[in-house]
Design a protein around this motif. Structure first.
Motif, PDB file in Angstrom:
ATOM      1  N   GLU A 314       0.816  -1.219   0.000  1.00  0.00           N
ATOM      2  CA  GLU A 314       0.000   0.000   0.000  1.00  0.00           C
ATOM      3  C   GLU A 314       0.849   1.267   0.000  1.00  0.00           C
ATOM      4  O   GLU A 314       0.334   2.356  -0.286  1.00  0.00           O
ATOM      5  CB  GLU A 314      -0.935   0.008   1.201  1.00  0.00           C
ATOM      6  CG  GLU A 314      -0.241  -0.050   2.550  1.00  0.00           C
ATOM      7  CD  GLU A 314      -1.206  -0.274   3.695  1.00  0.00           C
ATOM      8  OE1 GLU A 314      -2.177   0.497   3.812  1.00  0.00           O
ATOM      9  OE2 GLU A 314      -0.991  -1.243   4.461  1.00  0.00           O
ATOM     10  N   SER A 315       2.149   1.147   0.293  1.00  0.00           N
ATOM     11  CA  SER A 315       3.021   2.313   0.280  1.00  0.00           C
ATOM     12  C   SER A 315       3.447   2.715  -1.129  1.00  0.00           C
ATOM     13  O   SER A 315       4.012   3.794  -1.315  1.00  0.00           O
ATOM     14  CB  SER A 315       4.260   2.066   1.146  1.00  0.00           C
ATOM     15  OG  SER A 315       3.891   1.878   2.500  1.00  0.00           O
ATOM     16  N   GLU A 316       3.200   1.852  -2.111  1.00  0.00           N
ATOM     17  CA  GLU A 316       3.541   2.192  -3.499  1.00  0.00           C
ATOM     18  C   GLU A 316       2.822   3.470  -3.937  1.00  0.00           C
ATOM     19  O   GLU A 316       3.420   4.361  -4.545  1.00  0.00           O
ATOM     20  CB  GLU A 316       3.166   1.037  -4.436  1.00  0.00           C
ATOM     21  CG  GLU A 316       4.027  -0.200  -4.308  1.00  0.00           C
ATOM     22  CD  GLU A 316       5.387  -0.067  -4.989  1.00  0.00           C
ATOM     23  OE1 GLU A 316       5.604   0.929  -5.721  1.00  0.00           O
ATOM     24  OE2 GLU A 316       6.228  -0.952  -4.781  1.00  0.00           O
ATOM     25  N   LEU A 318       1.640   5.936  -2.106  1.00  0.00           N
ATOM     26  CA  LEU A 318       2.173   7.092  -1.391  1.00  0.00           C
ATOM     27  C   LEU A 318       3.453   7.589  -2.045  1.00  0.00           C
ATOM     28  O   LEU A 318       3.604   8.787  -2.312  1.00  0.00           O
ATOM     29  CB  LEU A 318       2.427   6.734   0.077  1.00  0.00           C
ATOM     30  CG  LEU A 318       3.266   7.736   0.885  1.00  0.00           C
ATOM     31  CD1 LEU A 318       2.600   9.101   0.917  1.00  0.00           C
ATOM     32  CD2 LEU A 318       3.508   7.202   2.303  1.00  0.00           C
ATOM     33  N   TRP A 319       4.373   6.674  -2.328  1.00  0.00           N
ATOM     34  CA  TRP A 319       5.658   7.097  -2.877  1.00  0.00           C
ATOM     35  C   TRP A 319       5.528   7.627  -4.299  1.00  0.00           C
ATOM     36  O   TRP A 319       6.194   8.606  -4.670  1.00  0.00           O
ATOM     37  CB  TRP A 319       6.666   5.949  -2.817  1.00  0.00           C
ATOM     38  CG  TRP A 319       7.284   5.808  -1.471  1.00  0.00           C
ATOM     39  CD1 TRP A 319       7.109   4.802  -0.571  1.00  0.00           C
ATOM     40  CD2 TRP A 319       8.169   6.738  -0.836  1.00  0.00           C
ATOM     41  NE1 TRP A 319       7.838   5.042   0.565  1.00  0.00           N
ATOM     42  CE2 TRP A 319       8.496   6.214   0.429  1.00  0.00           C
ATOM     43  CE3 TRP A 319       8.728   7.957  -1.229  1.00  0.00           C
ATOM     44  CZ2 TRP A 319       9.358   6.874   1.308  1.00  0.00           C
ATOM     45  CZ3 TRP A 319       9.581   8.619  -0.349  1.00  0.00           C
ATOM     46  CH2 TRP A 319       9.888   8.080   0.896  1.00  0.00           C
ATOM     47  N   ALA A 360      11.982   4.583   8.915  1.00  0.00           N
ATOM     48  CA  ALA A 360      10.815   3.740   9.188  1.00  0.00           C
ATOM     49  C   ALA A 360      11.233   2.448   9.886  1.00  0.00           C
ATOM     50  O   ALA A 360      10.543   1.967  10.811  1.00  0.00           O
ATOM     51  CB  ALA A 360      10.081   3.428   7.882  1.00  0.00           C
ATOM     52  N   SER A 373       5.361  -1.456   8.542  1.00  0.00           N
ATOM     53  CA  SER A 373       3.959  -1.208   8.229  1.00  0.00           C
ATOM     54  C   SER A 373       3.859   0.063   7.407  1.00  0.00           C
ATOM     55  O   SER A 373       4.795   0.885   7.371  1.00  0.00           O
ATOM     56  CB  SER A 373       3.135  -1.044   9.519  1.00  0.00           C
ATOM     57  OG  SER A 373       3.490   0.173  10.179  1.00  0.00           O
ATOM     58  N   HIS A 374       2.737   0.259   6.746  1.00  0.00           N
ATOM     59  CA  HIS A 374       2.514   1.486   5.995  1.00  0.00           C
ATOM     60  C   HIS A 374       2.541   2.694   6.939  1.00  0.00           C
ATOM     61  O   HIS A 374       3.008   3.781   6.564  1.00  0.00           O
ATOM     62  CB  HIS A 374       1.171   1.414   5.264  1.00  0.00           C
ATOM     63  CG  HIS A 374       0.839   2.644   4.471  1.00  0.00           C
ATOM     64  ND1 HIS A 374       1.570   3.044   3.374  1.00  0.00           N
ATOM     65  CD2 HIS A 374      -0.151   3.574   4.638  1.00  0.00           C
ATOM     66  CE1 HIS A 374       1.045   4.164   2.880  1.00  0.00           C
ATOM     67  NE2 HIS A 374       0.007   4.500   3.639  1.00  0.00           N
ATOM     68  N   GLU A 375       2.058   2.509   8.156  1.00  0.00           N
ATOM     69  CA  GLU A 375       2.065   3.604   9.136  1.00  0.00           C
ATOM     70  C   GLU A 375       3.487   4.013   9.495  1.00  0.00           C
ATOM     71  O   GLU A 375       3.763   5.205   9.698  1.00  0.00           O
ATOM     72  CB  GLU A 375       1.296   3.185  10.391  1.00  0.00           C
ATOM     73  CG  GLU A 375      -0.216   3.074  10.209  1.00  0.00           C
ATOM     74  CD  GLU A 375      -0.620   1.887   9.322  1.00  0.00           C
ATOM     75  OE1 GLU A 375       0.127   0.866   9.290  1.00  0.00           O
ATOM     76  OE2 GLU A 375      -1.673   1.983   8.669  1.00  0.00           O
ATOM     77  N   ILE A 377       6.064   3.928   7.483  1.00  0.00           N
ATOM     78  CA  ILE A 377       6.580   4.700   6.355  1.00  0.00           C
ATOM     79  C   ILE A 377       5.932   6.073   6.301  1.00  0.00           C
ATOM     80  O   ILE A 377       6.604   7.089   6.050  1.00  0.00           O
ATOM     81  CB  ILE A 377       6.364   3.923   5.045  1.00  0.00           C
ATOM     82  CG1 ILE A 377       7.243   2.661   5.037  1.00  0.00           C
ATOM     83  CG2 ILE A 377       6.674   4.795   3.824  1.00  0.00           C
ATOM     84  CD1 ILE A 377       7.033   1.755   3.859  1.00  0.00           C
ATOM     85  N   SER A 378       4.625   6.140   6.562  1.00  0.00           N
ATOM     86  CA  SER A 378       3.935   7.428   6.556  1.00  0.00           C
ATOM     87  C   SER A 378       4.518   8.362   7.608  1.00  0.00           C
ATOM     88  O   SER A 378       4.781   9.544   7.337  1.00  0.00           O
ATOM     89  CB  SER A 378       2.438   7.227   6.814  1.00  0.00           C
ATOM     90  OG  SER A 378       1.842   6.475   5.772  1.00  0.00           O
ATOM     91  N   SER A 420      14.617  -1.121   0.482  1.00  0.00           N
ATOM     92  CA  SER A 420      13.215  -1.434   0.163  1.00  0.00           C
ATOM     93  C   SER A 420      12.954  -2.934   0.226  1.00  0.00           C
ATOM     94  O   SER A 420      11.841  -3.388  -0.083  1.00  0.00           O
ATOM     95  CB  SER A 420      12.849  -0.905  -1.242  1.00  0.00           C
ATOM     96  OG  SER A 420      13.657  -1.508  -2.240  1.00  0.00           O
TER      97      SER A 420
END
Length: 421
Positions: A314-316, A318-319, A360, A373-375, A377-378, A420
């Motif tokens: 899910e971070s794809e 965002l980036w 992260a 987690s995505h959190e 990275i956010s 990554s």
């Protein structure tokens, strides 16, 4: 003044009153703004802390007095209330706030006859893509642009392309469009897209453009972009470990991103500077435990962050959105980024990806986890983008030398792949 704006239509944003920007940013005010706020007659009855000054002297020579909004002991702006809202806004309306507060998180950059709009991902709502579309915000953005974009912005020269080449605005924007097109596809991972962009920009840096412009330049860019796709088609299953020299340079660079540097930190004096010096020494060595650069981090071994942590699918999005907003907004080169050329600016922008993933990992390891987690990275992106383009150290000779060294050693793609994984 009529201003033609180019909006980042892939991005949404509305303020959700988290108060984060009122805690981590030092807001410089003009003398007119300072006098206006003083004339508002603030007292303890309005909720401002008893005995708290409203302004602090900003660093600078005695003959050029500069002021910023004062901060409370916990780091919050003197005008931030217990609900995370601005007292000036509540009492006198948004227009009464300092311009710097009203602009955030927007950024405006000249692009020939246009003005591009970017956003700062230090705001959690920007990271989460929460709120109104930029089209819905267009009227507000135009009002802000009229307040900050100077007359004659269309005469601002285009950023240099490389250390030895410069193009006019029309051709420079062709290169920017090619970069955006490289990052836009959804059928390739962000690690692949970044490596492709670095690949063909390396060819750009080696090329001469005295006889290459207009349609011929577009054709050239199409050719090298296609070469990048053919050269880098799939993620590398097992990345090589970056060299020891590269890891030292990378850790020192990442330490700059991981710092907090609130108003309280900036005024911490020699004790704070000594603490930072000791931390820098540990980052250079990369042995033992990582010194926590702000309270959210815990001491964990450097070596713990060199193990695979995974990359949430899910971070794809965002980036991809992050890089496209920065590219479309020219928020990585020229006046928006310490005056550096486009190629160097993108190399620095690309490095924020592994740097943020390293941060992260530190956040995850601080909670005894070995999976990102995505959190994570956010949150890490709000930390790293707080500085990118706004902290003077990133425009210094030492930082730029670090970026150039990693680029010349061809280590940036290795760092992207390694962190990554």
């Amino acid at each position: 003044m009529a201003i033609s704006l180019t909006l980042p239509t892939i991005q949404n944003w509305s303020c959700h009153n988290c108060g984060g920007c009122c805690r981590q940013h030092a807001i410089e005010v003009t003398e007119d703004e300072r006098q206006r706020i003083l004339s508002q007659g603030w007292t303890a009855n309005d909720g401002t802390p008893t005995g708290q000054a409203l302004f602090e002297r900003h660093a600078g020579p005695p003959w050029a007095k500069r002021f910023r909004l004062a901060h409370q002991a916990d780091g919050a702006c003197v005008f931030l209330n217990e609900q995370g809202l601005c007292r000036i806004h509540a009492k006198f309306g948004e227009a009464a706030k300092p311009l710097a507060c009203r602009i955030y998180p927007y950024a405006f950059h000249p692009a020939g006859k246009q003005v591009t709009v970017s956003l700062r991902f230090s705001c959690p709502s920007v990271v989460a893509n929460r709120g109104h579309s930029m089209k819905q915000n267009a009227d507000e953005i135009k009002q802000l642009a009229r307040a900050v974009v100077p007359e004659g912005h269309e005469r601002t020269p285009a950023p240099a392309l490389s250390a030895r080449e410069r193009l006019d605005w029309s051709d420079m924007l062709r290169v920017v469009d090619a970069l955006d097109a490289t990052l836009a596809p959804t059928d390739a991972s962000i690690t692949v897209k970044l490596q492709r962009a670095l690949f063909w920009l390396n060819l750009v840096e080696q090329s001469r453009f005295d006889k290459l412009s207009g349609a011929r330049l577009t054709e050239f860019l199409d050719l090298i972009r296609q070469a990048a796709i053919e050269e880098i088609s799939l993620p590398t299953p097992h990345s090589s470990l970056p060299t020891a020299i590269a890891r030292v340079q990378f850790r020192m660079l990442t330490a700059q991103y991981a710092r907090k540097d609130t108003a309280a930190d900036l005024s911490s004096g020699w004790r704070g500077r000594w603490k930072l010096f000791r931390a820098a020494t540990k980052f250079a060595r990369g042995i033992g435990n990582i010194p926590p650069l702000q309270p959210i981090f815990r001491e964990v071994p450097f070596e713990a962050l060199e193990q695979p942590f995974g990359f949430p699918a899910e971070s794809e999005e965002l980036w991809t959105r992050y890089f496209r907003v920065k590219i479309q907004g020219l928020h990585f080169c020229g006046p928006a980024y310490y005056g550096v050329p486009l190629v160097e600016g993108f190399q620095s922008l690309a490095l924020i990806f592994p740097a943020t993933l390293w941060i992260a990992r530190w956040l995850a390891a601080s909670q005894h986890r070995t999976q990102l987690s995505h959190e994570d990275i956010s949150q890490a992106l709000t930390i790293s983008d707080h500085h990118h383009g706004y902290s003077p150290i990133f425009g210094s000779f030492g930082f730029r030398r670090r970026v150039r060294t990693l680029a010349e050693m061809s280590e940036i793609p290795l760092l992207i792949r390694w962190y990554s994984a």
